[in-house]
Motif scaffolding. Structure first.
Motif, PDB file in Angstrom:
ATOM      1  N   GLU A 200       0.812  -1.216   0.000  1.00  0.00           N
ATOM      2  CA  GLU A 200       0.000   0.000   0.000  1.00  0.00           C
ATOM      3  C   GLU A 200       0.847   1.269   0.000  1.00  0.00           C
ATOM      4  O   GLU A 200       0.323   2.378  -0.175  1.00  0.00           O
ATOM      5  CB  GLU A 200      -0.919   0.016   1.230  1.00  0.00           C
ATOM      6  CG  GLU A 200      -1.907  -1.138   1.293  1.00  0.00           C
ATOM      7  CD  GLU A 200      -1.339  -2.352   2.028  1.00  0.00           C
ATOM      8  OE1 GLU A 200      -2.134  -3.218   2.422  1.00  0.00           O
ATOM      9  OE2 GLU A 200      -0.103  -2.422   2.193  1.00  0.00           O
ATOM     10  N   ALA A 201       2.166   1.121   0.213  1.00  0.00           N
ATOM     11  CA  ALA A 201       3.027   2.301   0.299  1.00  0.00           C
ATOM     12  C   ALA A 201       3.050   3.081  -1.012  1.00  0.00           C
ATOM     13  O   ALA A 201       3.236   4.302  -1.010  1.00  0.00           O
ATOM     14  CB  ALA A 201       4.447   1.894   0.690  1.00  0.00           C
ATOM     15  N   ALA A 202       2.857   2.389  -2.129  1.00  0.00           N
ATOM     16  CA  ALA A 202       2.899   3.074  -3.424  1.00  0.00           C
ATOM     17  C   ALA A 202       1.791   4.123  -3.523  1.00  0.00           C
ATOM     18  O   ALA A 202       2.022   5.255  -3.977  1.00  0.00           O
ATOM     19  CB  ALA A 202       2.769   2.056  -4.556  1.00  0.00           C
ATOM     20  N   ALA A 203       0.588   3.766  -3.080  1.00  0.00           N
ATOM     21  CA  ALA A 203      -0.531   4.712  -3.133  1.00  0.00           C
ATOM     22  C   ALA A 203      -0.302   5.877  -2.168  1.00  0.00           C
ATOM     23  O   ALA A 203      -0.584   7.034  -2.492  1.00  0.00           O
ATOM     24  CB  ALA A 203      -1.833   3.996  -2.795  1.00  0.00           C
ATOM     25  N   LEU A 204       0.228   5.589  -0.979  1.00  0.00           N
ATOM     26  CA  LEU A 204       0.504   6.642  -0.008  1.00  0.00           C
ATOM     27  C   LEU A 204       1.591   7.577  -0.538  1.00  0.00           C
ATOM     28  O   LEU A 204       1.492   8.799  -0.398  1.00  0.00           O
ATOM     29  CB  LEU A 204       0.932   6.029   1.331  1.00  0.00           C
ATOM     30  CG  LEU A 204       1.189   7.011   2.474  1.00  0.00           C
ATOM     31  CD1 LEU A 204      -0.064   7.811   2.792  1.00  0.00           C
ATOM     32  CD2 LEU A 204       1.670   6.266   3.730  1.00  0.00           C
TER      33      LEU A 204
END
Length: 658
Positions: free
Chosen positions: A13-17
């Protein structure tokens, strides 16, 4: 001491954040590791200066406190601020005095003597304050545990308590008790330091009496907040981030003098500078001298006086370091000479005659670093009452542990990781047993293995300037928001050498021949030869070094340990080789040098290479078997005469491995 790596899994999920925040995935993962999962809360964390402070009147009893102080101002009553003798207490005292004077109050302050009076209220002092005409006393960073003293002063002195320590079973019957840890307090941020609670009282006073949104003196609040090791999240993060900016150009002459004497003038001051450079100098006043001098410095309005006081605290800090080293050596000698090895204790309780109560807390911290056991250091006073400082390890709530042992104690108070206590000398053994029993029931074998968090597994040569600059957005670092850590296994160091004025630090190179990075490790210079000879695992924080206009990546090594391939436990044949080597050294030199790092290099020079890990385990086994003795004063080992074969089963270290 080997530390177990605690690693994070990669975060899909780090990519979206990262996309929502406009940062790299590395920075987004670091935010995620700190519990920041939504872009909005991450933005608040990255830019705390844009987040408003909470309404101070949300704090229970704040209305009562402001009403009584307002009454004192209107009636020109004499007000006394009663503080604590640590940096949190000094800054909280200075903050309240400074602001009450600005509001027109007749106010003075009282700081108890650490050695003679101890922590919290002192009834004789309260009686003296009342007899001198004070009508109102406001405590800062103390008072929550002084239930009986408050009752004794009923009708003689109005008392407003502001504190941040955990309350006991009942609250003092004061006019107001302002503490976010009260069970009935709705204030949303529970992690304020004592100076933070005092700051909220100042905010409430300025708001009610002058209609002003007070956000001043944050450099003073930041000093106490960082020094007290409270989580740097929420309001604390806003306080420290904004306070750091003001530290260099503070309106407080004492702070400017302190910054200069500490060698930080014209430098960008960080939370680390507060914790390791500025706070120890202020703390030295309360530890070896009088904490009143710390408050005098912070409130000084004369530059000559401020500079003189800062110089005195600087010299006092040097004395503190020497005293700390002496007590630490005595504590280690007592522990190592006992029937039970510290490694086999559930918890450490060590006592010494009239050890300076001002430094035993630091000594307790050093013993935790050395043995990684919950530790209590006691100073036995002439009256038979021992004053103690406690430090815990992850997994043990020290205040709860002391609560379970309260029948053996005179008094106690504190937090999860640190606490203070008093115990009668004849009850030390009973307290030791009670604490050992409690700790043994609440900690497992795994809890005694120190952990080090590794957020990213990456070679130092892979770290870029952009990564470091983006991660700096997470500053200020501290409890609750540690520096992002990187780990790299099986590192082969080169050009290792001792550096520093006393050759106490270690510098070496890591990486490929075409792209080497400088690594620095503080106070580990004795490992230079080992780093050149063995593979190691390192945990580090990357930084940018700027010198003569040239910028380069460097890494500050937090943890250095043998690589997995070097961790070979010695069997009987290897132990016999090590013993013969030691016997040869003693025959030639008369004794055996104390440092295992030097001995293992000499052993390996003979053609039979073993790692420092293997050699150190051998030394421990020999000590447990009584085959090797330690002379701490002369810093050497010696082999006593023995007969017969080694019974390895008599060694706890050997048995545990088997």
């Amino acid at each position: 001491m080997l530390k177990e790596w605690r690693k994070y899994d990669r975060i899909p999920e780090a990519a979206a954040l990262a996309s929502a925040l406009g940062v790299t995935e590395l920075a987004a993962e670091a935010l995620w590791h700190r519990g920041l999962r939504e872009a909005e809360e991450a933005e608040r964390f990255l830019h705390p200066e844009e987040v408003p402070f909470c309404d101070p009147f949300l704090m229970k009893d704040m209305e009562k406190a402001v009403k009584r102080i307002s009454q004192a101002l209107d009636g020109h009553e004499k007000i006394v601020i009663y503080g604590d003798y640590d940096v949190d207490g000094m800054t909280a005292t200075s903050l309240m005095v400074h602001n009450l004077r600005a509001l027109g109050a007749e106010v003075s302050y009282y700081i108890p003597d650490r050695k003679k009076e101890g922590y919290g209220f002192n009834l004789k002092a309260l009686q003296q304050i009342a007899s001198e005409g004070a009508r109102l006393l406001i405590s800062v960073d103390c008072g929550i545990a002084s239930v009986e003293d408050v009752v004794a002063m009923a009708g003689k002195l109005d008392i407003v308590i502001t504190d941040h320590h955990l309350p006991g079973e009942s609250l003092p019957a004061a006019l107001a008790v302002v503490n976010p840890h009260r069970q009935d307090c709705p204030y949303p941020d529970k992690n304020l330091a004592g100076v933070g609670v005092a700051f909220k009282l100042c905010q409430a006073l300025w708001q009610r009496l002058r209609g002003k949104d007070f956000q001043g003196d944050l450099e003073l609040v930041a000093l106490g907040t960082v020094a007290d090791i409270v989580p740097l999240t929420g309001e604390n993060r806003k306080i420290v981030k904004q306070g750091l900016i003001k530290l260099q150009e503070s309106d407080f002459l004492g702070i400017r003098a302190l910054v200069e004497v500490a060698g930080l003038k014209d430098k960008e001051i960080t939370a680390g500078h507060i914790g390791f450079v500025l706070a120890p100098r202020l703390n030295a006043a309360g530890r070896l001298g009088s904490a009143t001098d710390g408050v005098r410095l912070l409130l000084s309005r004369d530059i000559d006086e401020a500079e003189q006081l800062a110089q005195e605290l600087d010299m006092l800090n040097g004395r503190r370091q020497a005293t700390e080293a002496e007590i630490l050596a005595a504590a280690v000698a007592e522990l190592e000479s006992g029937d039970t090895s510290p490694e086999d204790m559930q918890a450490i309780v060590v006592a010494g005659k009239e050890w300076n109560p001002g430094v035993i807390g630091i000594v307790a911290s050093r013993l935790v670093e050395k043995y990684y056991k919950p530790t209590v250091v006691l100073s036995v006073q002439p009256d038979g009452i021992c004053k103690g400082s406690c430090r815990s390890i992850e997994g043990l709530h020290m205040y709860e542990a002391l609560t379970a042992c309260k029948e053996e104690l005179v008094q106690f108070g504190g937090h999860e990781m640190a606490a203070g206590l008093s115990v009668r000398e004849e009850k030390i053994d009973d307290f030791r047993k009670a604490l050992q029993d409690y700790v043994g029931a609440h900690l497992s074998a795994d809890d005694y293995v120190p952990k080090v968090t590794v957020e990213f597994e990456m070679s130092p040569s892979e770290v870029t300037f952009q990564m470091i600059e983006e991660l700096s957005l997470l500053e200020p670092y501290g409890m609750g928001n540690p520096k992002p850590t990187f780990g790299c296994r099986e590192v082969r160091g080169t050009e290792a050498q001792a550096i520093g004025t006393q050759k106490q630090h270690l510098r070496f190179k890591v990486g490929s021949e075409g792209h080497q990075v400088t690594a620095l490790c503080w106070n580990r210079s004795q490992l230079a030869g080992v780093v050149n000879a063995e593979e190691i695992d390192i945990v580090y924080t990357p930084s940018i070094n700027e010198w003569n206009g040239y910028r380069s990546v460097q890494c500050i090594v937090d943890s250095l340990s043998p690589a997995q391939g070097e961790r070979v436990f010695p069997q009987r044949e290897v132990l016999a080789d090590i013993y013969r080597f030691l016997r040869g050294v003693q025959k030639q030199e008369g004794n055996i040098p104390y440092k295992a790092e030097e001995l293992v290099l000499s052993f390996s020079a003979g053609g039979s290479h073993i790692s420092l890990y293997t050699f150190a385990k051998g030394l421990r086994i020999f000590q447990e078997l009584g085959l090797l003795h330690q002379n701490l004063e002369e810093e050497c080992y010696y082999l006593p005469p023995v007969a017969g074969k080694m019974d390895l089963e008599a060694s706890p270290t050997f048995r545990r491995h088997r």
